[in-house]
Enzyme design. Sequence first.
Site, PDB file in Angstrom:
ATOM      1  CB  SER A 124      -0.889  -0.003   1.256  1.00  0.00           C
ATOM      2  OG  SER A 124      -1.487   1.255   1.454  1.00  0.00           O
ATOM      3  CE1 TYR A 148      -3.015   0.080   5.162  1.00  0.00           C
ATOM      4  CE2 TYR A 148      -3.581  -2.202   5.607  1.00  0.00           C
ATOM      5  CZ  TYR A 148      -3.342  -1.167   4.720  1.00  0.00           C
ATOM      6  OH  TYR A 148      -3.414  -1.404   3.363  1.00  0.00           O
ATOM      7  CE  LYS A 152      -1.360  -4.145   3.522  1.00  0.00           C
ATOM      8  NZ  LYS A 152      -1.704  -5.431   2.857  1.00  0.00           N
TER       9      LYS A 152
HETATM   10  C1  WQD Z   1      -9.714   9.331   1.031  1.00  0.00           C
HETATM   11  C2  WQD Z   1     -10.013  10.817   1.247  1.00  0.00           C
HETATM   12  C3  WQD Z   1     -10.252  11.416   3.546  1.00  0.00           C
HETATM   13  C4  WQD Z   1     -13.965   9.160   4.192  1.00  0.00           C
HETATM   14  C5  WQD Z   1      -6.754   4.480   3.108  1.00  0.00           C
HETATM   15  C6  WQD Z   1      -5.594   3.675   3.607  1.00  0.00           C
HETATM   16  C7  WQD Z   1      -4.851   3.092   2.438  1.00  0.00           C
HETATM   17  C8  WQD Z   1      -5.795   2.298   1.583  1.00  0.00           C
HETATM   18  C9  WQD Z   1      -6.939   3.199   1.104  1.00  0.00           C
HETATM   19  C10 WQD Z   1      -5.828  -0.026   2.157  1.00  0.00           C
HETATM   20  C11 WQD Z   1      -9.240  11.402   2.414  1.00  0.00           C
HETATM   21  C12 WQD Z   1     -11.556  11.627   2.784  1.00  0.00           C
HETATM   22  C13 WQD Z   1     -12.826   9.703   3.618  1.00  0.00           C
HETATM   23  C14 WQD Z   1     -15.025   9.999   4.587  1.00  0.00           C
HETATM   24  C15 WQD Z   1     -13.776  11.895   3.809  1.00  0.00           C
HETATM   25  N1  WQD Z   1      -6.320   1.214   2.301  1.00  0.00           N
HETATM   26  N2  WQD Z   1     -12.736  11.044   3.438  1.00  0.00           N
HETATM   27  N3  WQD Z   1     -14.887  11.347   4.385  1.00  0.00           N
HETATM   28  O1  WQD Z   1      -7.219   7.426   3.842  1.00  0.00           O
HETATM   29  O2  WQD Z   1      -6.419   7.886   1.466  1.00  0.00           O
HETATM   30  O3  WQD Z   1      -6.290   5.569   2.365  1.00  0.00           O
HETATM   31  O4  WQD Z   1      -7.591   3.686   2.289  1.00  0.00           O
HETATM   32  O5  WQD Z   1      -4.964  -0.414   1.434  1.00  0.00           O
HETATM   33  O6  WQD Z   1      -3.821   2.272   2.907  1.00  0.00           O
HETATM   34  O7  WQD Z   1      -4.726   4.552   4.301  1.00  0.00           O
HETATM   35  O8  WQD Z   1      -8.520   6.577   1.838  1.00  0.00           O
HETATM   36  O9  WQD Z   1     -10.903   6.594   1.270  1.00  0.00           O
HETATM   37  O10 WQD Z   1     -10.226   6.650   3.725  1.00  0.00           O
HETATM   38  O11 WQD Z   1      -9.886   8.675   2.289  1.00  0.00           O
HETATM   39  O12 WQD Z   1     -13.677  13.134   3.651  1.00  0.00           O
HETATM   40  O13 WQD Z   1     -16.086   9.565   5.125  1.00  0.00           O
HETATM   41  O14 WQD Z   1     -11.378  10.972   1.551  1.00  0.00           O
HETATM   42  O15 WQD Z   1     -10.016  12.476   4.463  1.00  0.00           O
HETATM   43  O16 WQD Z   1      -8.891  12.735   2.076  1.00  0.00           O
HETATM   44  P1  WQD Z   1      -7.082   6.982   2.436  1.00  0.00           P
HETATM   45  P2  WQD Z   1      -9.953   7.070   2.316  1.00  0.00           P
END
Ligand code: WQD
Length: 337
Positions: A124, A148, A152
């Site tokens: 990741s 997490y 990785k």
């Molecule tokens: C994306 C953007 C949030 C939810 C994580 C893990 C990564 C991978 C993918 C496994 C950010 C914003 C999110 C919400 C929001 N996982 N957001 N409201 O955090 O980039 O990555 O998931 O492999 O390892 O770290 O993905 O989809 O959680 O967030 O505003 O209800 O959406 O702040 O900017 P992230 P995400």
Amino acid sequence: MRVFLTGGAGYIGSHTLLEVLSEAHEVCVYDDFSNSAPEALARVEQLTNRKFLAVTGNILDQMLVAKALVEFQPDVVVHFAGKKAVGESVAKPLMYYENNVVGTLSLLRGMEAAGCRRIVFSSSATVYGNPQYLPLDENHPLSATNPYGQTKLMVEHILRDWCATQLDASAVLLRYFNPVGAHDSGKIGEDPHDIPNNLMPFVSQVAVGRRKKLQVFGGDYNTSDGTGVRDYIHVVDLAKAHAAAISFAETHTGCEAINVGTGQGASVLDVVAAFEAASGRSVPNEMVERRPGDVAACYADASKAQNLLGWQATRDLADMCKTAWKWQSQNPNGYQG
Ligand code: WQD
């Protein structure tokens, strides 16, 4: 080739299973269905009209995973099985270290028993920690900001050392950015078992009426519109990257870390707008505080995947939203029917 998929019934696993079957490989899926559904496998069989083996088992059951590997005799293993929720990992670190790290050791022991020395690992972009520069290339310093991410990073180090002990071993560490979307059929897709942590499934559930409103985590980042920017990649593009990595592992030795992203960033509000356009539904949202641990922006330099695997992403954000919506609207309760 004979391909063994741990976690093959999961979101990315089932899409990769479909791609690998379409390339006429012999496949065995090993999954405990703790975060997936047998129905996903049934639907892949319907979509491909191809049979494959499936073993129900936990990656920590060293006897069972070794037995499955020895009996199947894979040429390559694709290792998806693991826990992947950042927030949960902070609350339950030991469960993450046990499942993701000890689980991988259990798998590697089984691979040794079966004489299999090729692995493609689901890593990741979280291993890059807080970006020191963008776009992120594979030489960016590695660090972890949560358990997490630590798991990785640890597994990457384990696989690098494991490779070094055997001249004919191959490990491809695929560093995913943000997988989203679903197969064009709308029959397989992302099916989180509880409140979605990630943006796209949450947006999708708001659009279909399962959730009332999206909370936008922070509107004061130094980005185009103040909301977080990420490199969203279509899960079918990601599955094709795994098929390319399997071929690469078959013909190369050593350990290679490879980014799997589009190289394009999109903000939270970009995703909301694209999803509303794709679904014709509104996605009510409100700006709230930043989520602890989030970074402002994160997107890939994906040139190494092009150079080494001959792979690049082809599908855009509109298609990611269109297919995510087709899956969600056809399966409002996921695989639970
Ligand atoms: C994306 C953007 C949030 C939810 C994580 C893990 C990564 C991978 C993918 C496994 C950010 C914003 C999110 C919400 C929001 N996982 N957001 N409201 O955090 O980039 O990555 O998931 O492999 O390892 O770290 O993905 O989809 O959680 O967030 O505003 O209800 O959406 O702040 O900017 P992230 P995400």
